[in-house]
Motif scaffolding. Structure first.
Motif, PDB file in Angstrom:
ATOM      1  N   GLU A   1       0.891  -1.159   0.000  1.00  0.00           N
ATOM      2  CA  GLU A   1       0.000   0.000   0.000  1.00  0.00           C
ATOM      3  C   GLU A   1       0.924   1.201   0.000  1.00  0.00           C
TER       4      GLU A   1
ATOM      5  N   ILE B   1       1.254   4.992   0.539  1.00  0.00           N
ATOM      6  CA  ILE B   1       0.500   6.062   1.202  1.00  0.00           C
ATOM      7  C   ILE B   1       1.247   7.376   1.034  1.00  0.00           C
TER       8      ILE B   1
ATOM      9  N   ARG C   1       1.148  11.415   2.269  1.00  0.00           N
ATOM     10  CA  ARG C   1       0.539  12.286   3.276  1.00  0.00           C
ATOM     11  C   ARG C   1       0.988  13.731   3.068  1.00  0.00           C
TER      12      ARG C   1
ATOM     13  N   GLY D   1      -4.598  10.243  11.158  1.00  0.00           N
ATOM     14  CA  GLY D   1      -4.639   8.784  11.264  1.00  0.00           C
ATOM     15  C   GLY D   1      -3.426   8.178  11.936  1.00  0.00           C
TER      16      GLY D   1
ATOM     17  N   ASP E   1     -12.892   6.081  -0.098  1.00  0.00           N
ATOM     18  CA  ASP E   1     -12.530   4.948   0.769  1.00  0.00           C
ATOM     19  C   ASP E   1     -11.034   4.935   1.056  1.00  0.00           C
ATOM     20  N   SER E   2     -10.250   5.487   0.126  1.00  0.00           N
ATOM     21  CA  SER E   2      -8.798   5.343   0.243  1.00  0.00           C
ATOM     22  C   SER E   2      -8.077   6.689   0.383  1.00  0.00           C
ATOM     23  N   CYS E   3      -8.860   7.761   0.574  1.00  0.00           N
ATOM     24  CA  CYS E   3      -8.259   9.100   0.741  1.00  0.00           C
ATOM     25  C   CYS E   3      -8.801   9.712   2.033  1.00  0.00           C
ATOM     26  N   ARG E   4      -8.094  10.703   2.570  1.00  0.00           N
ATOM     27  CA  ARG E   4      -8.706  11.579   3.582  1.00  0.00           C
ATOM     28  C   ARG E   4      -8.951  12.921   2.916  1.00  0.00           C
TER      29      ARG E   4
HETATM   30  P1  5GP Z   1      -3.632   5.591   7.958  1.00  0.00           P
HETATM   31  O1  5GP Z   1      -2.283   4.919   7.824  1.00  0.00           O
HETATM   32  O2  5GP Z   1      -3.523   6.952   8.561  1.00  0.00           O
HETATM   33  O3  5GP Z   1      -4.634   4.714   8.608  1.00  0.00           O
HETATM   34  O4  5GP Z   1      -4.160   5.781   6.457  1.00  0.00           O
HETATM   35  C1  5GP Z   1      -3.543   6.670   5.552  1.00  0.00           C
HETATM   36  C2  5GP Z   1      -4.393   6.777   4.293  1.00  0.00           C
HETATM   37  O5  5GP Z   1      -4.381   5.552   3.575  1.00  0.00           O
HETATM   38  C3  5GP Z   1      -5.865   7.076   4.564  1.00  0.00           C
HETATM   39  O6  5GP Z   1      -6.343   7.935   3.536  1.00  0.00           O
HETATM   40  C4  5GP Z   1      -6.547   5.735   4.497  1.00  0.00           C
HETATM   41  O7  5GP Z   1      -7.872   5.851   4.048  1.00  0.00           O
HETATM   42  C5  5GP Z   1      -5.683   5.013   3.468  1.00  0.00           C
HETATM   43  N1  5GP Z   1      -5.566   3.586   3.775  1.00  0.00           N
HETATM   44  C6  5GP Z   1      -4.666   2.981   4.570  1.00  0.00           C
HETATM   45  N2  5GP Z   1      -4.862   1.644   4.619  1.00  0.00           N
HETATM   46  C7  5GP Z   1      -5.928   1.404   3.829  1.00  0.00           C
HETATM   47  C8  5GP Z   1      -6.633   0.202   3.468  1.00  0.00           C
HETATM   48  O8  5GP Z   1      -6.298  -0.915   3.868  1.00  0.00           O
HETATM   49  N3  5GP Z   1      -7.706   0.367   2.644  1.00  0.00           N
HETATM   50  C9  5GP Z   1      -8.097   1.592   2.171  1.00  0.00           C
HETATM   51  N4  5GP Z   1      -9.172   1.670   1.376  1.00  0.00           N
HETATM   52  N5  5GP Z   1      -7.429   2.732   2.474  1.00  0.00           N
HETATM   53  C10 5GP Z   1      -6.372   2.638   3.299  1.00  0.00           C
END
Ligand code: 5GP
Length: 251
Positions: free
Chosen positions: A90, A92, A94, A99, A200-203
């Motif tokens: 994944e 990511i 930021r 989160g 679902d996958s963004c903030r």
């Molecule tokens: P965090 O690490 O702060 O939980 O997530 C960071 C960003 O990645 C957020 O926008 C969150 O929605 C996305 N994200 C992290 N893990 C997943 C996952 O397993 N599925 C989805 N749909 N988004 C994820």
């Protein structure tokens, strides 16, 4: 009617074999899960909204030369995509703390980061998608150094594109997650943005009010998820009946 072959069923999507070799039909479900599926619900209409929103973002990326797996939307819940081999990470990006970063480093949510920070998590539900470094990625052979250079460049281009598109409709892109796939053209491989790009996958936070317009509404019980996703779709002019909002004036 002929039965389709199901290739994979995940938490939010089902993948079916596509009509041509090298294609896949991606079906968006209404299921919402959080905290590694410990919290679950069915949110009517979520799949339809995410199908449209992912189409919107992937089409825009294709148009500016960022390759994606997206070929075309087929109907309300399905899109045709190129089949690819997903790198098990994944990715990511930021722009503002929130989160897991806020929790891990004790930085208040909403704090602007000095520059975009890219993180990698190993895709493994049983392990809770742990954060990994490029050392792990190289040592365990999940991706080559060349792949990782390309992944970083794709992630930052997606970030610039999404940040700009969102800013234009009064939304701050806090962070997002993408997945990257390998597609093969003969002997050559190239990397493409795969999976989905959706709330679902963004903030996504409203610039004026800070209202959350993303899956945190479900994770943190902040109200109606479909209202939040519909608001994003409405502002982007993605909902068929939607009139785009007045552009936000930024000093
Ligand atoms: P965090 O690490 O702060 O939980 O997530 C960071 C960003 O990645 C957020 O926008 C969150 O929605 C996305 N994200 C992290 N893990 C997943 C996952 O397993 N599925 C989805 N749909 N988004 C994820």
């Amino acid at each position: 009617m002929a039965r389709r072959k199901k290739i994979y069923e995940g938490k939010a999507k089902i993948l079916y074999e596509g009509p041509e070799p090298g294609t896949i039909v991606q079906y968006f479900k209404d299921d919402a899960t959080a905290f590694n599926a410990q919290k679950k619900d069915v949110i009517e209409g979520k799949g339809v909204l995410n199908n449209r929103l992912s189409e919107f973002f992937m089409t825009g990326l294709n148009q500016i030369g960022v390759p994606t797996h997206f070929l075309k939307r087929l109907n309300m819940r399905e899109q045709l995509v190129r089949s690819c081999e997903i790198i098990p990470l994944e990715v990511i990006v930021r722009n503002f703390a929130a989160g897991s970063l806020s929790k891990r480093l004790g930085i208040d949510e909403g704090t602007q980061l000095p520059r975009p920070i890219v993180e990698y998590c190993y895709k493994d539900d049983a392990l809770g998608d742990p954060l990994v470094t490029e050392e792990h990625i190289a040592a365990f052979g999940w991706a080559s150094q060349q792949d990782m250079d390309d992944v970083l460049s794709l992630a930052l281009r997606v970030n610039d594109f999404l940040s700009g598109v969102m800013l234009a409709v009064g939304i701050r892109l806090i962070d997002f997650k993408i997945e990257i796939g390998r597609v093969y053209d003969g002997d050559f491989q190239r990397l493409v943005v795969a999976d989905e790009i959706s709330p679902d996958s963004c903030r996504l936070w409203d610039i004026e009010t800070g209202r959350h317009l993303d899956k945190d509404v479900f994770r943190r019980d902040l109200g109606s998820l479909t209202d939040a996703y519909s608001e994003v779709a409405r502002r982007l002019g993605v909902l068929p009946q939607a009139a785009p909002t007045k552009p936000t004036l930024i000093n």
